[in-house]
Each structure stands twice: as structure tokens, then as C-alpha cells.
Design a protein around this motif. Structure first.
Motif, mmCIF file in Angstrom:
data_model
loop_
_atom_site.group_PDB
_atom_site.id
_atom_site.type_symbol
_atom_site.label_atom_id
_atom_site.label_comp_id
_atom_site.label_asym_id
_atom_site.label_seq_id
_atom_site.Cartn_x
_atom_site.Cartn_y
_atom_site.Cartn_z
ATOM 1 N N MET A 32 -10.752 -11.199 8.767
ATOM 2 C CA MET A 32 -10.461 -12.541 9.236
ATOM 3 C C MET A 32 -9.887 -13.372 8.100
ATOM 4 S SD MET A 32 -12.958 -15.606 10.553
ATOM 5 C CE MET A 32 -12.809 -16.526 9.024
ATOM 6 N N ILE A 33 -8.967 -14.265 8.452
ATOM 7 C CA ILE A 33 -8.437 -15.245 7.511
ATOM 8 C C ILE A 33 -8.680 -16.629 8.092
ATOM 9 C CG2 ILE A 33 -6.352 -16.173 6.411
ATOM 10 C CD1 ILE A 33 -5.167 -13.341 6.520
ATOM 11 N N PHE A 34 -9.202 -17.517 7.256
ATOM 12 C CA PHE A 34 -9.225 -18.933 7.623
ATOM 13 C C PHE A 34 -8.330 -19.661 6.641
ATOM 14 C CE2 PHE A 34 -10.512 -23.285 6.978
ATOM 15 C CZ PHE A 34 -10.484 -23.774 8.278
ATOM 16 N N ALA A 35 -7.409 -20.463 7.157
ATOM 17 C CA ALA A 35 -6.471 -21.177 6.299
ATOM 18 C C ALA A 35 -6.465 -22.660 6.647
ATOM 19 C CB ALA A 35 -5.065 -20.603 6.456
ATOM 20 N N ASP A 36 -6.610 -23.473 5.612
ATOM 21 C CA ASP A 36 -6.532 -24.931 5.747
ATOM 22 C C ASP A 36 -5.345 -25.392 4.895
ATOM 23 O OD1 ASP A 36 -7.100 -27.551 6.335
ATOM 24 O OD2 ASP A 36 -8.773 -27.717 4.928
ATOM 25 N N PRO A 37 -4.122 -25.158 5.388
ATOM 26 C CA PRO A 37 -2.939 -25.418 4.564
ATOM 27 C C PRO A 37 -2.641 -26.910 4.470
ATOM 28 C CG PRO A 37 -2.275 -24.794 6.770
ATOM 29 C CD PRO A 37 -3.771 -24.667 6.729
ATOM 30 N N PRO A 38 -1.678 -27.290 3.647
ATOM 31 C CA PRO A 38 -1.286 -28.702 3.603
ATOM 32 C C PRO A 38 -0.884 -29.215 4.981
ATOM 33 C CG PRO A 38 -0.287 -27.489 1.786
ATOM 34 C CD PRO A 38 -0.931 -26.476 2.677
ATOM 35 N N TYR A 39 -1.331 -30.425 5.309
ATOM 36 C CA TYR A 39 -0.964 -31.048 6.574
ATOM 37 C C TYR A 39 0.328 -31.858 6.433
ATOM 38 C CZ TYR A 39 -5.705 -30.130 8.436
ATOM 39 O OH TYR A 39 -6.876 -29.555 8.879
ATOM 40 N N PHE A 40 0.755 -32.101 5.205
ATOM 41 C CA PHE A 40 1.949 -32.901 4.913
ATOM 42 C C PHE A 40 1.809 -34.332 5.429
ATOM 43 C CE2 PHE A 40 3.632 -28.484 5.707
ATOM 44 C CZ PHE A 40 3.728 -28.132 4.370
ATOM 45 N N LEU A 41 0.643 -34.915 5.207
ATOM 46 C CA LEU A 41 0.439 -36.286 5.679
ATOM 47 C C LEU A 41 0.223 -37.286 4.539
ATOM 48 C CD1 LEU A 41 -2.827 -36.599 5.267
ATOM 49 C CD2 LEU A 41 -2.938 -35.635 7.548
ATOM 50 N N SER A 42 0.390 -36.856 3.296
ATOM 51 C CA SER A 42 0.238 -37.770 2.163
ATOM 52 C C SER A 42 1.525 -38.580 2.003
ATOM 53 C CB SER A 42 -0.077 -36.986 0.881
ATOM 54 O OG SER A 42 -1.354 -36.400 0.968
ATOM 55 N N ASP A 212 -9.543 -16.773 2.389
ATOM 56 C CA ASP A 212 -9.081 -18.156 2.539
ATOM 57 C C ASP A 212 -7.999 -18.391 1.490
ATOM 58 O OD1 ASP A 212 -8.633 -20.885 2.639
ATOM 59 O OD2 ASP A 212 -10.730 -21.387 2.999
ATOM 60 N N PRO A 213 -6.714 -18.476 1.908
ATOM 61 C CA PRO A 213 -5.631 -18.634 0.935
ATOM 62 C C PRO A 213 -5.490 -20.049 0.377
ATOM 63 C CG PRO A 213 -4.740 -18.488 3.152
ATOM 64 C CD PRO A 213 -6.212 -18.244 3.269
ATOM 65 N N PHE A 214 -6.178 -21.028 0.978
ATOM 66 C CA PHE A 214 -6.195 -22.404 0.461
ATOM 67 C C PHE A 214 -7.660 -22.803 0.321
ATOM 68 C CE2 PHE A 214 -2.527 -21.753 3.220
ATOM 69 C CZ PHE A 214 -1.458 -22.120 2.415
ATOM 70 N N SER A 215 -8.361 -22.167 -0.588
ATOM 71 C CA SER A 215 -9.825 -22.161 -0.525
ATOM 72 C C SER A 215 -10.473 -23.489 -0.871
ATOM 73 C CB SER A 215 -10.384 -21.061 -1.431
ATOM 74 O OG SER A 215 -10.094 -21.325 -2.787
ATOM 75 N N LEU A 236 -4.952 -23.187 -6.324
ATOM 76 C CA LEU A 236 -4.203 -23.501 -7.542
ATOM 77 C C LEU A 236 -5.002 -24.324 -8.541
ATOM 78 C CD1 LEU A 236 -0.663 -24.405 -6.134
ATOM 79 C CD2 LEU A 236 -1.126 -22.711 -7.919
ATOM 80 N N GLU A 237 -5.954 -25.131 -8.018
ATOM 81 C CA GLU A 237 -6.610 -26.137 -8.844
ATOM 82 C C GLU A 237 -7.904 -25.606 -9.463
ATOM 83 O OE1 GLU A 237 -5.222 -28.985 -9.494
ATOM 84 O OE2 GLU A 237 -3.523 -28.654 -8.123
ATOM 85 N N GLN A 238 -7.976 -25.627 -10.779
ATOM 86 C CA GLN A 238 -9.169 -25.127 -11.473
ATOM 87 C C GLN A 238 -10.400 -25.954 -11.132
ATOM 88 O OE1 GLN A 238 -8.682 -24.583 -15.697
ATOM 89 N NE2 GLN A 238 -10.890 -24.416 -16.071
#
Length: 397
Positions: A32-42, A212-215, A236-238
Motif C-alpha cells: 500500500m502507498i499513502f501519499a499526501d502530495p502538495p495541494y498547491f494552495l499556498s 509514504d512518498p511525502f512522509s 525532503l525536509e530534515q
């Protein structure tokens, strides 16, 4: 490619990097993959949170770069995700109207089969401060499988049981994240653990491998580990990876783990069980007749119709805390008022009250009790109680 972190238990691994680049190097195949990618709402807008006006900007990673670029980004990561997903695997993607239509289009173009679009209705949404729109209280989750004709796994019976023995719908009422979920810091798009807990339960088995690719702060990983699944996360973010490690360490403590599981089990929609003490002979007669009764109109043995009764779906009969047996009601939340004479006509010795609450259950559909049934609180009294179903049956396996 070396992980940023791997737990000693080898069930929780984090990579730091671009999710497409990392997925293209992964050798594992995921259930299974769960992904919470950017919504592009900023986009420089404002919202209302905890009594204060706040910016909706999440970071550079959430800013739109134009319709075509945003759509191309979604296609790239969905392509990489498809490569590492097992043929019978499923993928969940969260979003709002800002990104979900692009996601759905790309899923279809890439050969995925969309199974459901879940509407997550937040029970505590922020108000709309412009007063020119309806309050934004929902997000969406697309559930899709990799292949059109390869069957996927769905824990239908558990979802039904969690929903009071009725089919769970595609609208889920779940609060946004609670303060205790932000103990080590907060990701700006953090999802509630209860939401991921349900998703992992619905579409994986114990031991399965979840990606989760956008963990972010690894809510997916915490849910997976709490349910004995294995997890790989990419971000990406430490700073967020470090929060993830602290959250993983927290559930390694047995007391903290038990507390979190208890919080996840709290469910305002969960079925309730009428726990009724009865003498041995009376209990056996109740089971024979499929009739559970208790006094109405006095304090000894009576049960007022109170919050939870509308979710009453089971009765549990016991004698002095011993020999508990659990049965489903024939009609959820329904009861009758009988007088003593009516009960005597059914072979019962009704001697203690003029009127009784009567519930009808199905003795042929007894449920197995797989949790220790702590009935000591009722051992020395005939007072009936309402208890959640999860007190007696595991709802998280």
C-alpha cells in the motif's frame, strides 16, 4: 542509496530526498502507498486557527507553478509510485479541489483503477473568515488499485464492524489533529492519526509493507507500526524527518503505545454493548429465547436511555462476571417495554418490578470475545451498563 534512519526493529525506514528520485531507486515492492502530495494552495491567503488569523502558506514546496507544471509533477510521482507498487497493491492520495482533479486524471491515464473517493469531513473545521463562501470542512482521498483486473485487498468485515455492523460509507467524520499528536512539533499539512489508522486497517494485513512518498512527520508510519505493518517514508525536509524519529521512539515505550492505541479506539460512532448481569438459570433462559430484559422504573438493574443507547447493537450476558456471552441485537438501538405478566408468559420469573426493558437478540449468531472481558465492575450488582464493542472485540486487526 542509504536511509536517513532505520529503526532497530527494521519496521520503520526514512529516506531524505526527492520522492521520485528515491522511488526510482527502491527495490522493495509495496502492498500500500499513502501519499499526501502538495495541494498547491499556498497562494498568500489567510485562514483562522486556534483563535488567530494565520497564513495558509505551507512552504515553497506547496506553491503552484502553473497548471501544466503541477499536472506534470503529479504524473511523475504517480508513475514512480506505480513502479514500486505490487500488482495487487492499492494507493491512497489526499487532496482538495486544488489538486485532486489532476490526481484523478493522471491515475486514469496511467492505468490505475479508482475504487473510491473518500470525503473526510472534519468535525472541527476553521471558520471561513471572509464570509463569502461556505466553510471548507472537507478533504478528499482517492483510493485506487494498480491494475484494472488484479483483485485488491479490502478488510470489508472489519470496516463494517467498526461502523456498527452496517456498511461503511465513503464519508468519514474524523476530527483534525489533536494537540497530543503535535508533541514533538507539527507538520503544516499533518493528518490525524485516526484517519491513517483507518486507511491502514482497511487496505493492509499485518506484516504488509507501506510507503509514504511525502512522509512529513510520518503519521502513516506511526499508524502502520501501531498495527504491526512495516513502513518506508520519504521527505525532503530534515526537520520533519527528525520529528518522525521522535514519534517512532515514543511508540517504542509500552505505556505511550497503549495510551495512543486507547485514544485511537475512542470512537463516537462505535457500537455499544449492553452488559447485563443475570442469575445462571435466567441467563440460560434468555439465551434460549433470544430475550434480554432488565428492570425499568427502579435504580437496581435499570438502565436509562442515555447517550450510546442509539448505537446499541449487542448484548453481553454474564453471571457474577463469569461465562460472558455476546450476541447481536435483531434491531440496532430498539427495545420494548413489557410488563411482568408478559415476561411470565415467556417463562421468566418476573418478580422485582412491574415493567421491564426488553431487547431481542439473535442467539444463533454469537460473537467470539477476543479481549479479556473485565466484568468485575458488575460482579456485585444487577445494574446493567453500556460498554463500547472494542472492550470485548479487537477492532484494530
Amino acid at each position: 542509496m542509504s536511509p536517513y534512519f532505520t529503526a532497530n526493529t527494521e519496521d520503520f525506514t526514512l529516506y531524505r530526498g526527492d520522492c521520485v528520485e528515491v522511488m526510482n531507486q527502491l527495490e522493495q515492492r509495496f502492498d500500500m502507498i499513502f501519499a499526501d502530495p502538495p495541494y498547491f494552495l499556498s497562494n498568500g491567503g489567510i485562514s483562522y486557527q486556534s483563535g488567530q488569523v494565520v497564513s495558509v502558506n505551507k512552504g515553497e514546496w506547496d506553491k503552484s507553478r502553473g497548471r501544466e507544471a503541477d499536472n506534470d509533477f503529479n504524473r511523475q510521482w504517480l508513475t514512480a509510485a506505480r513502479r514500486v507498487l505490487k500488482d495487487n497493491g492499492t494507493i491512497w492520495i489526499s487532496g482538495t479541489y486544488h489538486n485532486i482533479f489532476s490526481i484523478a486524471h493522471n491515475l486514469t491515464e496511467l492505468g490505475y483503477k479508482i475504487l473510491n473517493v473518500i470525503t473526510w469531513q472534519k468535525t472541527n473545521p476553521p471558520p471561513n473568515i471572509s464570509c463569502r463562501y461556505f466553510t471548507f470542512s472537507t478533504e478528499f482521498g482517492i483510493w485506487a488499485r494498480k491494475c484494472q483486473k488484479v483483485p485488491h485487498y479490502f478488510n470489508y468485515e472489519l470496516m463494517k464492524r467498526m461502523n456498527g455492523d452496517t456498511q461503511m460509507t465513503d464519508v468519514w467524520r474524523i476530527p483534525a489533529i489533536a494537540p497530543w499528536e503535535k508533541r514533538f512539533g507539527k507538520h503544516p499539512t499533518q493528518k490525524p492519526l485516526k484517519l491513517l489508522h483507518r486507511i491502514v486497517l482497511a487496505s493492509t494485513r499485518p506484516g504488509d509493507l507501506v510507503l509514504d512518498p511525502f512522509s512529513g512527520s510520518a503519521t502513516t508510519g506511526i499508524a502502520a507500526n501501531l498495527l504491526d505493518r512495516r513502513y518506508v517514508g520519504i521527505d525532503l525536509e530534515q526537520d520533519f524527518l527528525d520529528i518522525s524519529i521522535k514519534r517512532k521512539e515514543e511508540i517504542g515505550d509500552p505505556a505511550s503505545r497503549a495510551l495512543i492505541l486507547k485514544r485511537l479506539a475512542d470512537n463516537p460512532d462505535e457500537s455499544t454493548v449492553l452488559v447485563n448481569h443475570a442469575r445462571s438459570a435466567t441467563r440460560e433462559r434468555m439465551i434460549e429465547k433470544g430475550i434480554c430484559y432488565l428492570r425499568a422504573g427502579d435504580t437496581q438493574g435499570s438502565l436509562l436511555v442515555k447517550p450510546g443507547f442509539e448505537r446499541l447493537n449487542y448484548v453481553l450476558l454474564h453471571t457474577g462476571g463469569e461465562q460472558p456471552r455476546l450476541f447481536p441485537l435483531r434491531q440496532r438501538g430498539k427495545f420494548q417495554i413489557w410488563n411482568a405478566d408478559t415476561l411470565r408468559q415467556h417463562g421468566f420469573e418476573a418478580e422485582h418490578a412491574p415493567y421491564y426493558i426488553v431487547l431481542h437478540f439473535d442467539p444463533a449468531k454469537e460473537l467470539t470475545i477476543d479481549r479479556p472481558a473485565d466484568l468485575h465492575r458488575s460482579r456485585a450488582t444487577y445494574v446493567a451498563t453500556l460498554r463500547p464493542l472494542s472492550d470485548f472485540i479487537f477492532l484494530s486487526e
